[in-house]
Design a protein around this motif. Structure first.
Motif, PDB file in Angstrom:
ATOM      1  N   PHE A   1      28.107  34.942  16.003  1.00 20.95           N
ATOM      2  CA  PHE A   1      27.787  36.368  16.032  1.00 20.95           C
ATOM      3  C   PHE A   1      28.330  36.955  17.331  1.00 20.95           C
ATOM      4  CE2 PHE A   1      24.231  34.056  17.818  1.00 20.95           C
ATOM      5  CZ  PHE A   1      23.909  34.753  18.977  1.00 20.95           C
ATOM      6  N   TYR A   2      28.272  38.260  17.476  1.00 20.15           N
ATOM      7  CA  TYR A   2      28.732  38.941  18.684  1.00 20.15           C
ATOM      8  C   TYR A   2      27.539  39.338  19.542  1.00 20.15           C
ATOM      9  CZ  TYR A   2      33.546  39.219  17.082  1.00 20.15           C
ATOM     10  OH  TYR A   2      34.804  38.906  16.703  1.00 20.15           O
ATOM     11  N   SER A   3      27.617  38.970  20.828  1.00 17.14           N
ATOM     12  CA  SER A   3      26.575  39.319  21.794  1.00 17.14           C
ATOM     13  C   SER A   3      27.211  40.153  22.891  1.00 17.14           C
ATOM     14  CB  SER A   3      25.947  38.055  22.380  1.00 17.14           C
ATOM     15  OG  SER A   3      25.075  38.366  23.448  1.00 17.14           O
ATOM     16  N   ASN A   4      26.923  41.465  22.850  1.00 16.26           N
ATOM     17  CA  ASN A   4      27.485  42.386  23.843  1.00 16.26           C
ATOM     18  C   ASN A   4      29.007  42.308  23.895  1.00 16.26           C
ATOM     19  OD1 ASN A   4      24.876  43.250  24.662  1.00 16.26           O
ATOM     20  ND2 ASN A   4      24.697  41.409  25.975  1.00 16.26           N
ATOM     21  N   GLY A   5      29.619  42.234  22.722  1.00 16.92           N
ATOM     22  CA  GLY A   5      31.071  42.218  22.629  1.00 16.92           C
ATOM     23  C   GLY A   5      31.690  40.857  22.781  1.00 16.92           C
ATOM     24  N   THR A   6      30.882  39.833  23.034  1.00 16.08           N
ATOM     25  CA  THR A   6      31.393  38.474  23.202  1.00 16.08           C
ATOM     26  C   THR A   6      31.028  37.633  21.976  1.00 16.08           C
ATOM     27  OG1 THR A   6      31.123  38.627  25.595  1.00 16.08           O
ATOM     28  CG2 THR A   6      31.358  36.413  24.654  1.00 16.08           C
ATOM     29  N   SER A   7      31.998  36.887  21.486  1.00  9.79           N
ATOM     30  CA  SER A   7      31.753  36.025  20.329  1.00  9.79           C
ATOM     31  C   SER A   7      30.967  34.785  20.758  1.00  9.79           C
ATOM     32  CB  SER A   7      33.081  35.607  19.693  1.00  9.79           C
ATOM     33  OG  SER A   7      32.844  34.721  18.623  1.00  9.79           O
ATOM     34  N   VAL A   8      29.888  34.502  20.049  1.00 14.85           N
ATOM     35  CA  VAL A   8      29.036  33.348  20.345  1.00 14.85           C
ATOM     36  C   VAL A   8      28.997  32.442  19.112  1.00 14.85           C
ATOM     37  CG1 VAL A   8      26.729  32.577  20.978  1.00 14.85           C
ATOM     38  CG2 VAL A   8      27.625  34.739  21.889  1.00 14.85           C
ATOM     39  N   SER A   9      29.197  31.152  19.318  1.00 16.35           N
ATOM     40  CA  SER A   9      29.190  30.206  18.196  1.00 16.35           C
ATOM     41  C   SER A   9      28.297  29.022  18.523  1.00 16.35           C
ATOM     42  CB  SER A   9      30.608  29.719  17.896  1.00 16.35           C
ATOM     43  OG  SER A   9      31.435  30.796  17.507  1.00 16.35           O
ATOM     44  N   TYR A  10      27.564  28.554  17.531  1.00 16.81           N
ATOM     45  CA  TYR A  10      26.665  27.414  17.697  1.00 16.81           C
ATOM     46  C   TYR A  10      26.794  26.484  16.491  1.00 16.81           C
ATOM     47  CZ  TYR A  10      24.184  29.983  21.370  1.00 16.81           C
ATOM     48  OH  TYR A  10      23.868  30.668  22.503  1.00 16.81           O
ATOM     49  N   THR A  11      26.620  25.206  16.747  1.00 18.24           N
ATOM     50  CA  THR A  11      26.458  24.227  15.661  1.00 18.24           C
ATOM     51  C   THR A  11      24.994  23.825  15.632  1.00 18.24           C
ATOM     52  OG1 THR A  11      28.710  23.386  15.885  1.00 18.24           O
ATOM     53  CG2 THR A  11      27.117  21.971  14.757  1.00 18.24           C
ATOM     54  N   ILE A  12      24.376  23.922  14.488  1.00 15.16           N
ATOM     55  CA  ILE A  12      22.944  23.645  14.350  1.00 15.16           C
ATOM     56  C   ILE A  12      22.749  22.455  13.427  1.00 15.16           C
ATOM     57  CG2 ILE A  12      20.723  24.551  13.562  1.00 15.16           C
ATOM     58  CD1 ILE A  12      21.852  27.365  14.095  1.00 15.16           C
ATOM     59  N   THR A  13      22.052  21.447  13.912  1.00 20.28           N
ATOM     60  CA  THR A  13      21.709  20.280  13.086  1.00 20.28           C
ATOM     61  C   THR A  13      20.199  20.258  12.888  1.00 20.28           C
ATOM     62  OG1 THR A  13      23.587  19.016  13.913  1.00 20.28           O
ATOM     63  CG2 THR A  13      21.801  17.777  12.877  1.00 20.28           C
ATOM     64  N   VAL A  14      19.785  20.128  11.657  1.00 20.22           N
ATOM     65  CA  VAL A  14      18.355  20.122  11.329  1.00 20.22           C
ATOM     66  C   VAL A  14      17.813  18.715  11.562  1.00 20.22           C
ATOM     67  CG1 VAL A  14      16.636  20.549   9.539  1.00 20.22           C
ATOM     68  CG2 VAL A  14      18.743  21.914   9.594  1.00 20.22           C
ATOM     69  N   ASP A  15      16.759  18.598  12.370  1.00 23.42           N
ATOM     70  CA  ASP A  15      16.152  17.274  12.563  1.00 23.42           C
ATOM     71  C   ASP A  15      14.897  17.152  11.700  1.00 23.42           C
ATOM     72  OD1 ASP A  15      14.063  18.617  13.864  1.00 23.42           O
ATOM     73  OD2 ASP A  15      14.849  18.196  15.876  1.00 23.42           O
ATOM     74  N   SER A  16      14.182  16.055  11.875  1.00 23.24           N
ATOM     75  CA  SER A  16      13.046  15.764  10.996  1.00 23.24           C
ATOM     76  C   SER A  16      11.862  16.698  11.200  1.00 23.24           C
ATOM     77  CB  SER A  16      12.581  14.314  11.193  1.00 23.24           C
ATOM     78  OG  SER A  16      12.220  14.092  12.546  1.00 23.24           O
ATOM     79  N   THR A  17      11.869  17.481  12.317  1.00 27.62           N
ATOM     80  CA  THR A  17      10.777  18.444  12.529  1.00 27.62           C
ATOM     81  C   THR A  17      11.000  19.728  11.737  1.00 27.62           C
ATOM     82  OG1 THR A  17      11.821  19.546  14.426  1.00 27.62           O
ATOM     83  CG2 THR A  17      10.499  17.559  14.874  1.00 27.62           C
ATOM     84  N   TYR A  18      12.233  19.953  11.292  1.00 27.53           N
ATOM     85  CA  TYR A  18      12.635  21.146  10.552  1.00 27.53           C
ATOM     86  C   TYR A  18      12.474  22.432  11.374  1.00 27.53           C
ATOM     87  CZ  TYR A  18      13.384  18.532   6.270  1.00 27.53           C
ATOM     88  OH  TYR A  18      13.871  17.658   5.338  1.00 27.53           O
ATOM     89  N   LYS A  19      12.421  22.294  12.696  1.00 27.49           N
ATOM     90  CA  LYS A  19      12.392  23.461  13.568  1.00 27.49           C
ATOM     91  C   LYS A  19      13.742  23.571  14.256  1.00 27.49           C
ATOM     92  CE  LYS A  19       7.405  23.414  14.380  1.00 27.49           C
ATOM     93  NZ  LYS A  19       6.319  23.286  15.380  1.00 27.49           N
ATOM     94  N   ILE A  20      14.422  24.692  14.069  1.00 32.45           N
ATOM     95  CA  ILE A  20      15.745  24.860  14.652  1.00 32.45           C
ATOM     96  C   ILE A  20      15.723  26.043  15.621  1.00 32.45           C
ATOM     97  CG2 ILE A  20      16.962  23.863  12.686  1.00 32.45           C
ATOM     98  CD1 ILE A  20      17.564  26.664  11.705  1.00 32.45           C
ATOM     99  N   ARG A  21      16.470  25.881  16.713  1.00 27.58           N
ATOM    100  CA  ARG A  21      16.534  26.945  17.719  1.00 27.58           C
ATOM    101  C   ARG A  21      17.792  27.768  17.473  1.00 27.58           C
ATOM    102  NH1 ARG A  21      13.850  28.558  21.810  1.00 27.58           N
ATOM    103  NH2 ARG A  21      14.829  29.748  23.494  1.00 27.58           N
ATOM    104  N   ILE A  22      17.644  29.076  17.453  1.00 26.10           N
ATOM    105  CA  ILE A  22      18.742  29.995  17.207  1.00 26.10           C
ATOM    106  C   ILE A  22      19.167  30.601  18.540  1.00 26.10           C
ATOM    107  CG2 ILE A  22      19.553  31.950  15.849  1.00 26.10           C
ATOM    108  CD1 ILE A  22      18.511  29.498  14.264  1.00 26.10           C
ATOM    109  N   ALA A  23      20.185  29.983  19.183  1.00 29.20           N
ATOM    110  CA  ALA A  23      20.695  30.435  20.486  1.00 29.20           C
ATOM    111  C   ALA A  23      19.509  30.635  21.440  1.00 29.20           C
ATOM    112  CB  ALA A  23      21.510  31.720  20.302  1.00 29.20           C
TER     113      ALA A  23
END
Length: 414
Positions: free
Chosen positions: A69-91
């Motif tokens: 996504f774009y944050s203040n005009g800057t492109s931000v990219s993340y790779t998200i892996t789901v672990d066994s807790t099923y809680k994922i952090r979004i940036a």
């Protein structure tokens, strides 16, 4: 200049060879891994698009996603892996609990979270690779085992590789999930009725237990769906005919149902008995390995033999080259007749089986040791003609080769 071009060309070749050799080395390094696992990984990677397009796909521990996504005009990219807790952090925007969510629901939640913080942002959320996980297979199998599956693998898809014994039931299968909750599944209902709740998707930690079947019974003859079926406790003859075989045909003869049963003392001995419609209504009790045959009324109808120069009974095809001496064909088939049927009537009824080479003028009936000349051509030409003879069981109608096409043709011995 030419020298430089040659050097550049050689460099390209060397780079290509280096890359190729490196690739081959990587392949060789992975050769020790299980071929099945490698094949499954390739399959699951290819199924990322299927997972993203399916409302049934549940987010699974081990899934890998990409978020940008774009944050203040800057492109931000993340790779998200789901672990066994099923809680994922979004940036740095917070975390989400994705347990029990489909991919589509998770995508909507993440897009909402990002857009709430960056209203003008363009959000992209895709799956890179779905998870592979193991389930346990046990019970009435050759040996207990683990099987690699993914979140769109249904129960029925593991049956072929489950090493089932001849006594395994496909109608009494228990799936126990990680929390200890169990569900009993019936794959026949899923296949026959489209009840896919009986053929669920598998989840991480599932244990699949196959139980021993109650009975398998075969049915054939004048029914809509012949086959071998696994009966549930309490199901018997009426259920077999009406539910599993989808009922009988219009010409089924229920007065003489044949039941073939294995002898209790010697499995090599088969006992044949006969049932009628009253036993169907009473839901006659069936044993394991019973075989039921329902005859057709046409089987009880008497027949004569038709033999000689006629069309192929299997294909109704004949050769039409009158000048080819080898073109005539000799066949033999059975023809059913009705009580008190006149021979002229029968000949008119089967006239479509005669060919250009059929000699109806010299056709005859063989009745035991007696030969009876029958005016078959007259019967075909004159619909009012009645033969002085009635059809009898055991009669043979012989159709010779028409000699007029080849005067020098050898006589045929029927």
């Amino acid at each position: 200049m030419l020298h430089l071009q040659r050097q550049f060309f050689v460099a390209v070749i060397l780079i290509f060879c280096s890359v190729f050799c490196f690739g081959q080395t990587q392949i060789a390094d992975s050769a020790g891994a299980s071929e099945n696992v490698k094949g499954e990984k390739s399959l699951f990677q290819a199924n990322a698009q299927l997972a993203m397009s399916s409302a049934d796909y549940k987010v699974t521990a081990g899934d890998t996603y990409a978020l940008s996504f774009y944050s203040n005009g800057t492109s931000v990219s993340y790779t998200i892996t789901v672990d066994s807790t099923y809680k994922i952090r979004i940036a740095n925007l917070g975390s989400l609990n994705c347990a029990g969510l489909s991919f589509i629901q998770l995508k909507q939640n993440i897009e909402t979270l990002v857009m709430n913080n960056y209203p003008l942002s363009v959000v992209t959320f895709v799956m890179l690779q779905p998870s592979i996980f193991k389930v346990v297979i046990k019970g009435e199998v050759g040996s207990a085992r683990e099987k690699n599956v993914w979140a769109l693998t249904r129960l029925s898809e593991i049956v072929d590789s489950a090493d089932l014994t001849p006594y395994s039931s496909k109608r009494n299968i228990k799936i126990t999930d990680r929390s200890g909750k169990s569900k009993t599944c019936d794959l026949f209902k899923a296949k026959r009725n489209g009840d896919f709740s009986q053929d669920p998707y598998l989840r991480p930690g599932d244990t699949i237990e196959f139980f021993r079947l109650d009975r398998t019974v075969s049915i054939s003859g004048a029914v809509e769906r012949e086959g071998t079926y696994e009966l549930l406790p309490g199901e018997n003859l009426s259920d077999l005919i009406n539910t599993y075989a989808h009922g009988t045909t219009k010409t089924a003869n229920l007065s003489k149902i044949q039941l073939i049963r294995i002898n209790d003392d010697d499995a090599k001995i088969r006992k044949i008995s006969y049932l009628d419609k009253s036993q169907v209504q009473k839901n006659y009790v069936l044993n394991d390995k019973d075989s039921v045959y329902i005859p057709d009324w046409n089987e009880e109808q008497p027949f004569i033999e038709l033999k000689g120069v006629i069309k192929n009974p299997e294909t109704s095809v004949t050769v039409t080259d009158a000048y080819n001496a080898a073109s005539y064909n000799i066949y033999r088939t059975k023809i059913h007749f009705f009580e008190d049927e006149n021979w002229a009537s029968l000949i008119r009824r089967i006239r479509g089986m005669f060919t250009l080479f059929s000699d109806l003028e010299n056709a005859y009936i063989q009745r035991g040791n007696e030969t009876i000349v029958i005016e078959a051509q007259k019967a075909v030409d004159d619909f009012l003609y009645e033969s002085p003879y009635l059809v009898q069981k055991g009669d043979e109608l012989v159709i010779p080769y028409k000699q007029t096409f080849r005067e020098d043709a050898a006589g045929l011995d029927f």
